[in-house]
Design an enzyme around this catalytic site. Structure first.
Site, PDB file in Angstrom:
ATOM      1  N   ARG A 296       0.828  -1.204   0.000  1.00  0.00           N
ATOM      2  CA  ARG A 296       0.000   0.000   0.000  1.00  0.00           C
ATOM      3  C   ARG A 296       0.867   1.262   0.000  1.00  0.00           C
ATOM      4  O   ARG A 296       0.548   2.239  -0.680  1.00  0.00           O
ATOM      5  CB  ARG A 296      -0.948  -0.028   1.197  1.00  0.00           C
ATOM      6  CG  ARG A 296      -2.081  -1.019   1.015  1.00  0.00           C
ATOM      7  CD  ARG A 296      -2.918  -1.236   2.253  1.00  0.00           C
ATOM      8  NE  ARG A 296      -4.063  -2.080   1.931  1.00  0.00           N
ATOM      9  CZ  ARG A 296      -4.895  -2.589   2.822  1.00  0.00           C
ATOM     10  NH1 ARG A 296      -4.709  -2.347   4.122  1.00  0.00           N
ATOM     11  NH2 ARG A 296      -5.915  -3.346   2.442  1.00  0.00           N
ATOM     12  N   HIS A 439      -6.370  -1.111  -6.553  1.00  0.00           N
ATOM     13  CA  HIS A 439      -5.724  -2.328  -6.059  1.00  0.00           C
ATOM     14  C   HIS A 439      -5.045  -2.125  -4.706  1.00  0.00           C
ATOM     15  O   HIS A 439      -4.889  -1.025  -4.220  1.00  0.00           O
ATOM     16  CB  HIS A 439      -4.772  -2.923  -7.097  1.00  0.00           C
ATOM     17  CG  HIS A 439      -3.556  -2.124  -7.401  1.00  0.00           C
ATOM     18  ND1 HIS A 439      -2.525  -2.620  -8.167  1.00  0.00           N
ATOM     19  CD2 HIS A 439      -3.192  -0.864  -7.078  1.00  0.00           C
ATOM     20  CE1 HIS A 439      -1.581  -1.715  -8.291  1.00  0.00           C
ATOM     21  NE2 HIS A 439      -1.950  -0.644  -7.634  1.00  0.00           N
ATOM     22  N   GLU A 440      -4.699  -3.280  -4.101  1.00  0.00           N
ATOM     23  CA  GLU A 440      -4.179  -3.359  -2.731  1.00  0.00           C
ATOM     24  C   GLU A 440      -5.179  -2.779  -1.725  1.00  0.00           C
ATOM     25  O   GLU A 440      -4.790  -2.176  -0.723  1.00  0.00           O
ATOM     26  CB  GLU A 440      -2.816  -2.650  -2.607  1.00  0.00           C
ATOM     27  CG  GLU A 440      -1.810  -3.010  -3.671  1.00  0.00           C
ATOM     28  CD  GLU A 440      -1.542  -4.503  -3.804  1.00  0.00           C
ATOM     29  OE1 GLU A 440      -2.027  -5.287  -2.956  1.00  0.00           O
ATOM     30  OE2 GLU A 440      -0.886  -4.899  -4.767  1.00  0.00           O
ATOM     31  N   GLY A 441      -6.441  -3.001  -1.976  1.00  0.00           N
ATOM     32  CA  GLY A 441      -7.496  -2.465  -1.104  1.00  0.00           C
ATOM     33  C   GLY A 441      -7.986  -1.149  -1.674  1.00  0.00           C
ATOM     34  O   GLY A 441      -7.242  -0.173  -1.714  1.00  0.00           O
TER      35      GLY A 441
END
Length: 599
Positions: A296, A439-441
């Site tokens: 992140r 992406h990545e949350g």
């Protein structure tokens, strides 16, 4: 100037703002000084300029192709990654005993920003690999470190993270991938994983997948997730490899970042797929979050880097493109002026500059917190750095990707119709950055994490630490009368943020959890703006001090550019938090009350 990022700005951030030289006085970094740190930055710039930047457009135009046997990629990518590995950049931060440079994370992140600005698709392969190796450095067994971590740091193996599944997405409690224990202590892995970046290619000897799966007796939900290391190929005992039955099921055709393979993988298709448990059973999600949080931060840094590249391209274009005349020029035969002379173009460039240089400052500050967490002399200082890093991680990811994309949009606008064509890089950079809020949350998940968990950690200890540090910066600005208004504005902003946070938490304490979190995205924007204003005041303090010390002669334009961008952010951007605070404070129910059937 470089085509994609400013080395002068990076060195200003690393040394003048973050004072990285004092880190070199600590035992872990005692082999380094300013010259070795600048040497690493210079080398990163040279390799990025010669090996990464030149093929960025070609990599985008020739996305990965599966020929029925293997995934094909342009040869320039392999050459770039070989140069990256040979220079040791896979392990800039890693321990000497593992072949690393053992540089501060602050410097390692600055190097990563350079490569990402030059060619984010290419840079993503080693960035993911380093994050996977870092996870094994903490949770892996000695054997796993020898077999997988060290080859990843050497650049011989590449790494991935395998979380999402086609039916589950971010809802990891619903994954179905299974791990069946074997008599020899290994596990048979079976299932599918979706959106796997770097999941299939011929760029390295092997690919190390870190896979979330469930044991047969696992409790339901996220508490039943374990973590496994699963190589694409397993050693056969004779110095070679055999297939570990990780099968490519399909490539995803993306809007941007086309140069990094993204795919659907099937584990255990056609034979046994063997994996090893990493860490403790049913603790996999907590362990994976070490890599996820690092990813992140890398998404935030990558977002800033791509936006920075767009800014640099549009700045260079605006300085060279003649069009129009000043509105008070009456002679239609007068020479045209460069478009950078027009106030509205300068507005767009100033906004880009305020976003990318403010965002870079925030991401590098987060990297400095990694160094503090690891090497601060006092345990309480390490713990404070840990809490602050936890608090800032979702903001680095979400604010930088949200506003970095807006900066890329402005870069296209500066170029006008040319910006909308593939003849110029700014449309590609916009496409490359568009995935980063997802992406990545997703950024919605980040905002819920920030408001729902991070600001309340340890009874608000992280938030209290942040408020104290911001007020210390405000006090330091007292040495520079020209910054007095900015300091006062930031003082009001941090008080407004603190009061808004308490009002929202009161709703949560009453049990109105859905209402408490309903407008968390607005809270994230407000929180991020206060953080960026803080980072701009930190930069302005450093710039003003250098000017007062006489450095303003040699670096006049650069330092005054910092003061101008700081002024812009405080005058144009920071006031946006006031309507956001009003909306949040009245606990507006519009989004929450709108029924799905009405949409």
């Amino acid at each position: 100037m470089s085509d994609f990022i400013s080395l002068e700005d990076i060195e200003f951030q690393v040394f003048d703002v973050l004072d990285t030289e004092n880190l070199c006085e600590r035992d872990r970094f005692s082999d380094h000084d300013r010259s070795t740190c600048t040497g690493a930055l210079d080398l990163a710039m040279r390799i990025a300029t010669s090996e990464f930047f030149p093929h960025a457009a070609k990599l985008d135009a020739n996305e990965p192709h599966y020929d029925g046997t293997k995934v094909e990629l342009i040869p320039e990518l392999a050459n770039a990654l070989t140069a990256f590995a040979e220079a040791g950049f896979h392990a800039t931060h890693a321990d000497h005993e593992h072949g690393g440079m053992q540089l501060p994370a602050t410097v390692a992140s600055a190097c990563a920003a350079i490569f990402a600005a030059a060619n984010l698709s290419a840079a993503s392969y080693p960035l993911l690999t380093s994050a996977a190796a870092n996870l094994l450095a903490i949770f892996g067994t000695d054997q796993q470190k020898r077999d997988y971590m060290v080859p990843m740091y050497e650049g011989r193996y590449f790494g991935t993270m395998c979380l999402s599944e086609p039916h589950a997405g971010s809802s990891l409690g619903d994954i179905r991938c299974s791990a069946q224990p074997m008599d020899n202590g290994n596990y048979r892995i079976r299932g599918s994983k979706m959106w796997i970046s770097g999941g299939e290619h011929e760029l390295s000897e092997n690919i190390v997948h870190l896979v979330l799966a469930k044991l047969p007796d696992a409790p339901p939900g996220v508490k039943g997730i374990s973590l496994f290391v699963v190589p694409r190929r397993r050693e056969n005992g004779n110095g070679g490899y055999e297939d570990n039955h990780v099968a490519l099921a399909g490539l995803n055709h993306k809007m941007g970042q086309r140069g990094i393979v993204n795919c659907l993988l099937n584990f255990g298709e056609g034979g046994d797929c063997i994996g090893q448990l990493v860490g403790e059973p049913n603790r996999g999600l907590a362990q994976m979050f070490h890599m996820m949080n690092e990813a992140r931060l890398e998404v935030g840094l990558g977002s800033v880097a791509v936006a920075y590249a767009g800014y640099r391209h549009s700045l260079a274009y605006a300085a060279q493109r003649p069009q129009g005349r000043h509105p008070d020029q009456r002679d239609p035969q007068a020479s045209q002026v460069m478009i950078i002379e027009h106030a509205d173009v300068r507005r767009m460039l100033l906004r880009q500059k305020s976003i990318v240089e403010g965002g870079l400052a925030l991401c590098l500050y987060a990297a400095r917190l990694v160094d503090e967490e690891r090497t601060a002399a006092q345990q309480q200082d390490r713990h404070a750095a840990h809490l602050l890093l936890e608090l800032l991680t979702p903001v680095c990811k979400a604010w930088c990707s949200h506003y970095g994309l807006q900066a890329n949009e402005l870069a296209i606008q500066v170029l006008g119709g040319y910006g909308y064509t593939r003849d110029y890089p700014v449309e590609r950079l916009y496409r490359d950055n568009r995935i980063n809020p997802i992406h990545e949350g997703t950024n919605g998940i980040q905002s819920i994490d920030l408001l729902g968990r991070k600001v309340a950690m340890e009874n608000g200890a992280a938030m209290s630490t942040l408020v104290r540090l911001v007020k210390d910066c405000i006090a330091a600005a007292g040495a520079h009368p020209a910054l007095a208004k900015h300091a006062a504005d930031l003082a009001n902003a941090v008080d407004l943020l603190d009061n808004t946070t308490k009002a929202l938490q009161a709703a949560g304490a009453r049990g109105e959890v859905r209402l408490f979190l309903a407008n968390s995205h607005v809270y994230m924007e407000m929180f991020g703006h206060v953080l960026i204003a803080w980072q701009w005041l930190r930069q302005a303090n450093a710039a003003a001090a250098l000017i007062a010390a006489g450095d303003g002669v040699a670096r006049h334009d650069f330092l005054h550019g910092k003061l101008a961008a700081c002024r812009y952010f405080f005058e144009w951007e920071l006031p946006d938090i006031e309507p956001k605070a009003r909306l949040l404070a009245r606990l507006d129910r519009t989004c929450l009350d709108t029924l799905p059937e009405w949409l």
